[in-house]
Motif scaffolding. Structure first.
Motif, PDB file in Angstrom:
ATOM      1  N   ASP A  81       5.316 -16.502  14.754  1.00 46.50           N
ATOM      2  CA  ASP A  81       4.978 -15.570  15.841  1.00 46.50           C
ATOM      3  C   ASP A  81       6.221 -15.144  16.619  1.00 46.50           C
ATOM      4  OD1 ASP A  81       2.557 -14.444  17.384  1.00 46.50           O
ATOM      5  OD2 ASP A  81       3.798 -15.290  18.979  1.00 46.50           O
ATOM      6  N   GLY A  82       6.416 -13.833  16.715  1.00 47.77           N
ATOM      7  CA  GLY A  82       7.529 -13.301  17.491  1.00 47.77           C
ATOM      8  C   GLY A  82       8.771 -12.964  16.694  1.00 47.77           C
ATOM      9  N   LEU A  83       8.845 -13.376  15.426  1.00 49.31           N
ATOM     10  CA  LEU A  83      10.025 -13.059  14.618  1.00 49.31           C
ATOM     11  C   LEU A  83      10.163 -11.544  14.449  1.00 49.31           C
ATOM     12  CD1 LEU A  83       9.872 -15.716  11.739  1.00 49.31           C
ATOM     13  CD2 LEU A  83      10.971 -15.887  13.962  1.00 49.31           C
ATOM     14  N   ILE A  84      11.376 -11.063  14.571  1.00 43.18           N
ATOM     15  CA  ILE A  84      11.621  -9.620  14.484  1.00 43.18           C
ATOM     16  C   ILE A  84      12.519  -9.341  13.278  1.00 43.18           C
ATOM     17  CG2 ILE A  84      12.708  -7.626  15.603  1.00 43.18           C
ATOM     18  CD1 ILE A  84      11.858  -8.829  18.291  1.00 43.18           C
ATOM     19  N   THR A  85      12.057  -8.431  12.438  1.00 43.28           N
ATOM     20  CA  THR A  85      12.803  -8.104  11.228  1.00 43.28           C
ATOM     21  C   THR A  85      12.908  -6.595  11.045  1.00 43.28           C
ATOM     22  OG1 THR A  85      10.787  -8.187   9.877  1.00 43.28           O
ATOM     23  CG2 THR A  85      12.113 -10.205  10.021  1.00 43.28           C
ATOM     24  N   MET A  86      13.870  -6.213  10.210  1.00 40.67           N
ATOM     25  CA  MET A  86      14.015  -4.823   9.779  1.00 40.67           C
ATOM     26  C   MET A  86      13.973  -4.831   8.261  1.00 40.67           C
ATOM     27  SD  MET A  86      14.565  -1.604  10.819  1.00 40.67           S
ATOM     28  CE  MET A  86      15.504  -1.510  12.367  1.00 40.67           C
ATOM     29  N   HIS A  87      13.061  -4.070   7.677  1.00 33.23           N
ATOM     30  CA  HIS A  87      12.977  -4.026   6.218  1.00 33.23           C
ATOM     31  C   HIS A  87      12.227  -2.782   5.771  1.00 33.23           C
ATOM     32  CE1 HIS A  87      13.235  -6.952   2.594  1.00 33.23           C
ATOM     33  NE2 HIS A  87      14.441  -6.627   3.018  1.00 33.23           N
ATOM     34  N   HIS A  88      12.265  -2.574   4.447  1.00 30.92           N
ATOM     35  CA  HIS A  88      11.656  -1.381   3.872  1.00 30.92           C
ATOM     36  C   HIS A  88      10.215  -1.602   3.432  1.00 30.92           C
ATOM     37  CE1 HIS A  88      13.600  -3.704   0.645  1.00 30.92           C
ATOM     38  NE2 HIS A  88      12.551  -3.351  -0.073  1.00 30.92           N
ATOM     39  N   TYR A  89       9.764  -2.862   3.435  1.00 29.69           N
ATOM     40  CA  TYR A  89       8.397  -3.116   2.979  1.00 29.69           C
ATOM     41  C   TYR A  89       7.839  -4.394   3.579  1.00 29.69           C
ATOM     42  CZ  TYR A  89       4.292  -3.979   0.134  1.00 29.69           C
ATOM     43  OH  TYR A  89       2.991  -4.207  -0.258  1.00 29.69           O
ATOM     44  N   ASN A  90       6.549  -4.351   3.910  1.00 31.24           N
ATOM     45  CA  ASN A  90       5.743  -5.552   4.086  1.00 31.24           C
ATOM     46  C   ASN A  90       4.320  -5.187   3.677  1.00 31.24           C
ATOM     47  OD1 ASN A  90       4.091  -4.874   6.584  1.00 31.24           O
ATOM     48  ND2 ASN A  90       6.157  -4.699   7.458  1.00 31.24           N
ATOM     49  N   ALA A  91       3.538  -6.174   3.337  1.00 35.33           N
ATOM     50  CA  ALA A  91       2.203  -5.928   2.783  1.00 35.33           C
ATOM     51  C   ALA A  91       1.245  -5.306   3.782  1.00 35.33           C
ATOM     52  CB  ALA A  91       1.622  -7.240   2.241  1.00 35.33           C
ATOM     53  N   ASP A  92       1.617  -5.302   5.070  1.00 34.12           N
ATOM     54  CA  ASP A  92       0.751  -4.729   6.103  1.00 34.12           C
ATOM     55  C   ASP A  92       1.036  -3.249   6.369  1.00 34.12           C
ATOM     56  OD1 ASP A  92      -0.718  -7.122   6.717  1.00 34.12           O
ATOM     57  OD2 ASP A  92       1.050  -7.871   7.764  1.00 34.12           O
ATOM     58  N   LEU A  93       1.943  -2.639   5.630  1.00 37.74           N
ATOM     59  CA  LEU A  93       2.225  -1.216   5.845  1.00 37.74           C
ATOM     60  C   LEU A  93       0.954  -0.391   5.677  1.00 37.74           C
ATOM     61  CD1 LEU A  93       5.645  -0.508   4.077  1.00 37.74           C
ATOM     62  CD2 LEU A  93       5.197  -0.741   6.522  1.00 37.74           C
ATOM     63  N   ASP A  94       0.747   0.518   6.618  1.00 40.35           N
ATOM     64  CA  ASP A  94      -0.493   1.301   6.649  1.00 40.35           C
ATOM     65  C   ASP A  94      -0.265   2.677   6.023  1.00 40.35           C
ATOM     66  OD1 ASP A  94      -2.991   2.283   7.133  1.00 40.35           O
ATOM     67  OD2 ASP A  94      -2.768   2.447   9.310  1.00 40.35           O
ATOM     68  N   ASN A  95      -0.369   2.732   4.692  1.00 41.72           N
ATOM     69  CA  ASN A  95      -0.333   4.019   4.003  1.00 41.72           C
ATOM     70  C   ASN A  95      -1.207   3.929   2.755  1.00 41.72           C
ATOM     71  OD1 ASN A  95       1.315   3.481   1.493  1.00 41.72           O
ATOM     72  ND2 ASN A  95       2.863   2.894   3.002  1.00 41.72           N
ATOM     73  N   PRO A  96      -1.715   5.048   2.251  1.00 45.70           N
ATOM     74  CA  PRO A  96      -2.666   5.011   1.127  1.00 45.70           C
ATOM     75  C   PRO A  96      -2.121   4.326  -0.119  1.00 45.70           C
ATOM     76  CG  PRO A  96      -2.676   7.177   2.167  1.00 45.70           C
ATOM     77  CD  PRO A  96      -1.538   6.421   2.772  1.00 45.70           C
ATOM     78  N   GLU A  97      -0.851   4.589  -0.465  1.00 45.64           N
ATOM     79  CA  GLU A  97      -0.291   3.991  -1.674  1.00 45.64           C
ATOM     80  C   GLU A  97      -0.210   2.472  -1.558  1.00 45.64           C
ATOM     81  OE1 GLU A  97       0.428   5.246  -4.619  1.00 45.64           O
ATOM     82  OE2 GLU A  97      -0.357   7.166  -3.932  1.00 45.64           O
ATOM     83  N   ASN A  98       0.134   1.984  -0.364  1.00 52.90           N
ATOM     84  CA  ASN A  98       0.238   0.525  -0.210  1.00 52.90           C
ATOM     85  C   ASN A  98      -1.131  -0.133  -0.242  1.00 52.90           C
ATOM     86  OD1 ASN A  98       1.783  -1.902   0.210  1.00 52.90           O
ATOM     87  ND2 ASN A  98       0.951  -1.941   2.290  1.00 52.90           N
ATOM     88  N   LYS A  99      -2.118   0.505   0.358  1.00 53.28           N
ATOM     89  CA  LYS A  99      -3.467  -0.063   0.323  1.00 53.28           C
ATOM     90  C   LYS A  99      -3.963  -0.181  -1.117  1.00 53.28           C
ATOM     91  CE  LYS A  99      -4.836   1.415   4.964  1.00 53.28           C
ATOM     92  NZ  LYS A  99      -5.709   2.295   5.778  1.00 53.28           N
ATOM     93  N   LYS A 100      -3.701   0.847  -1.914  1.00 50.63           N
ATOM     94  CA  LYS A 100      -4.100   0.825  -3.324  1.00 50.63           C
ATOM     95  C   LYS A 100      -3.332  -0.264  -4.083  1.00 50.63           C
ATOM     96  CE  LYS A 100      -2.862   4.367  -5.824  1.00 50.63           C
ATOM     97  NZ  LYS A 100      -2.823   5.743  -6.399  1.00 50.63           N
ATOM     98  N   PHE A 101      -2.041  -0.384  -3.774  1.00 49.37           N
ATOM     99  CA  PHE A 101      -1.179  -1.366  -4.422  1.00 49.37           C
ATOM    100  C   PHE A 101      -1.618  -2.789  -4.096  1.00 49.37           C
ATOM    101  CE2 PHE A 101       3.031  -3.725  -3.969  1.00 49.37           C
ATOM    102  CZ  PHE A 101       3.210  -3.951  -5.327  1.00 49.37           C
ATOM    103  N   VAL A 102      -1.839  -3.071  -2.824  1.00 44.30           N
ATOM    104  CA  VAL A 102      -2.239  -4.422  -2.402  1.00 44.30           C
ATOM    105  C   VAL A 102      -3.592  -4.791  -3.002  1.00 44.30           C
ATOM    106  CG1 VAL A 102      -2.866  -5.873  -0.432  1.00 44.30           C
ATOM    107  CG2 VAL A 102      -0.861  -4.383  -0.291  1.00 44.30           C
ATOM    108  N   ALA A 103      -4.540  -3.829  -3.001  1.00 48.99           N
ATOM    109  CA  ALA A 103      -5.862  -4.103  -3.566  1.00 48.99           C
ATOM    110  C   ALA A 103      -5.770  -4.414  -5.056  1.00 48.99           C
ATOM    111  CB  ALA A 103      -6.778  -2.896  -3.333  1.00 48.99           C
ATOM    112  N   ALA A 104      -4.952  -3.636  -5.784  1.00 51.53           N
ATOM    113  CA  ALA A 104      -4.782  -3.866  -7.220  1.00 51.53           C
ATOM    114  C   ALA A 104      -4.102  -5.209  -7.478  1.00 51.53           C
ATOM    115  CB  ALA A 104      -3.966  -2.731  -7.837  1.00 51.53           C
ATOM    116  N   TRP A 105      -3.147  -5.558  -6.627  1.00 49.07           N
ATOM    117  CA  TRP A 105      -2.432  -6.833  -6.759  1.00 49.07           C
ATOM    118  C   TRP A 105      -3.398  -8.004  -6.619  1.00 49.07           C
ATOM    119  CZ3 TRP A 105       2.882  -7.759  -7.531  1.00 49.07           C
ATOM    120  CH2 TRP A 105       3.277  -9.079  -7.404  1.00 49.07           C
ATOM    121  N   LYS A 106      -4.226  -7.962  -5.583  1.00 46.00           N
ATOM    122  CA  LYS A 106      -5.163  -9.061  -5.334  1.00 46.00           C
ATOM    123  C   LYS A 106      -6.212  -9.155  -6.435  1.00 46.00           C
ATOM    124  CE  LYS A 106      -4.543  -9.318  -0.324  1.00 46.00           C
ATOM    125  NZ  LYS A 106      -4.052 -10.714  -0.347  1.00 46.00           N
ATOM    126  N   LYS A 107      -6.613  -8.015  -6.972  1.00 46.87           N
ATOM    127  CA  LYS A 107      -7.565  -8.017  -8.078  1.00 46.87           C
ATOM    128  C   LYS A 107      -6.947  -8.649  -9.316  1.00 46.87           C
ATOM    129  CE  LYS A 107     -10.426  -4.953 -10.919  1.00 46.87           C
ATOM    130  NZ  LYS A 107     -10.826  -3.535 -11.186  1.00 46.87           N
TER     131      LYS A 107
END
Length: 415
Positions: free
Chosen positions: A285-311
């Motif tokens: 809690d509270g850690l601050i980072t700078m990066h190009h990706y995390n699984a919580d990114l809110d965009n259509p391609e990531n939602k599709k990607f994460v869902a396919a990954w978990k499946k």
């Protein structure tokens, strides 16, 4: 370790010439078979499938495989065959052996992978001699793409996040002083230089720089973190190569009470790697980072990607920045295969990927036509423990970030 890596990368001239002759001979032997099976494309995947790096190889491997499965219809009539080879560690020696075998024995059409920068550095002469498209799916030392004209990077340079976070630490977090702790190998030194340049250009002051062991084994971080705590900086910027290193970082930070001492732990997204994040629990809690990706990114391609990954890999599994690099790297390879109608000439493939644009789960990406490095968004995120789960909340974004090392012509990046 650095000296050993450089030595490995600069093999004796006679041996290097011999290896190059073997590569040329091997490529010649593969021409007939390649012509007869133009629809089949062999991709050599060089990753540390065993040893401490195995947990870093797995998401890249899975990301590449998932792209092929999700886009099977688009890939037709071509068939992509992944030939997987174990680079084992970050020494460079094993990576050289497997790259040589992939080129001379397996006659691959494309090379890909490279978790560790020393491996990509050591194999650069072989990549150049082999004249095959070589897609870097992790190794983040900035100048690697200058070492062979066949390298194209779909991962990141350490300068992407490091430089951006240096600026954000001064401007957004209002930090005046910083201590830098880094794993002592090429990406760590790049992170140090990137953060320091941007932080001090924006009014901050780096008051200590602490090398913290190597990449092949997780060290006891306690003496390094205690040294940082004693300096009483506003922020402690840490780079480690993900995996168990990142878990140990967060554990040590909390064990020494650095948060209670008013020291913010910040770094690239390696320290909040999605595959390790939930196990960190409330300590993240509270850690601050700078990066190009995390699984919580809110965009259509990531939602599709994460869902396919978990499946594909289980509901408790999650993709991370290494997974998306493998996924995007395979997207780049498929783009080249289709554009060249299955006959993947190295020079033509690289030319085809210069300026290539793609809508990735990380957001829009592009291959810089000048540097063959990636251009992408960088997200400033804060980890928040909510309802028994750690969520990465984006609190800022810098769009279309280029590799700052090359943009500023720093050291070997200027060549």
């Amino acid at each position: 370790m650095i000296a050993a890596t450089n030595h490995a990368a600069q093999a004796a001239p006679g041996r290097t010439k011999m290896i190059k002759r073997m590569i040329v001979a091997g490529l010649a032997l593969g021409l007939a078979a390649g012509a007869a099976q133009a629809q089949d494309v062999k991709v050599g995947l060089v990753l540390p499938y065993t040893g401490v790096g195995a947990e870093l190889a797995q998401p890249i491997d899975r990301g590449a495989e998932l792209y092929l499965k999700m886009h099977a219809d688009e890939i037709k009539p071509y068939k992509i065959h992944l030939i997987k080879r174990d680079a084992k560690d970050a020494s460079g020696a094993n990576a050289k052996i497997v790259v040589q075998e992939l080129l001379t024995q397996d006659n691959v059409d494309v090379l890909a992978g490279w978790v560790y920068s020393p491996n990509a550095i050591a194999t650069a002469p072989l990549v150049a001699a082999g004249k095959k498209l070589a897609v870097i799916m992790n190794a983040g030392t900035a100048h690697i793409t200058n070492m062979s004209p066949y390298y194209v990077r779909t991962s990141f340079s350490m300068w992407h996040a490091g430089h951006a976070l240096g600026e954000a630490a001064a401007k957004n977090l209002k930090a005046k002083t910083a201590v830098i702790g880094y794993t002592d190998f090429p990406p760590g030194k790049d992170s140090l230089a990137a953060f320091k340049m941007a932080f001090e250009a924006n009014g901050g002051k780096v008051i200590d720089e602490i090398p913290m062991g190597g990449a092949n084994a997780v060290p006891d971080f306690t003496p390094f973190f205690q040294r940082a705590k004693d300096k009483k900086p506003d922020v402690f910027f840490v780079f480690v190569p993900g995996g168990d290193h990142s878990s140990a970082v967060v554990r040590t930070y909390n064990a020494l009470g650095m948060k209670e001492a008013g020291i913010k732990l910040i770094g690239p997204g390696d320290i909040t790697q999605d595959t390790k994040l939930q196990a960190m629990g409330q300590s993240a809690d509270g850690l601050i980072t700078m990066h190009h990706y995390n699984a919580d990114l809110d965009n259509p391609e990531n939602k599709k990607f994460v869902a396919a990954w978990k499946k594909e890999y289980g509901p408790d599994s999650t993709p991370d920045f290494m997974a998306v690099a493998g996924y995007d790297g395979m997207a780049a390879i498929v783009h080249a295969v289709k554009g060249l109608k299955g006959k993947v000439d190295g020079e033509k493939a690289v030319a085809l990927l210069k300026g290539w644009k793609y809508q990735s789960p990380r957001g829009p990406i592009q291959i810089d036509a000048d540097t063959r490095d990636i251009i992408m968004n960088e997200y400033l995120s804060q980890a928040s423990f909510q309802n028994g789960r750690v969520v990465q909340k984006n609190i800022g974004k810098i769009e279309a970030v280029k590799d700052a090392c090359k943009a500023n012509k720093v050291g070997p990046c200027a060549k």
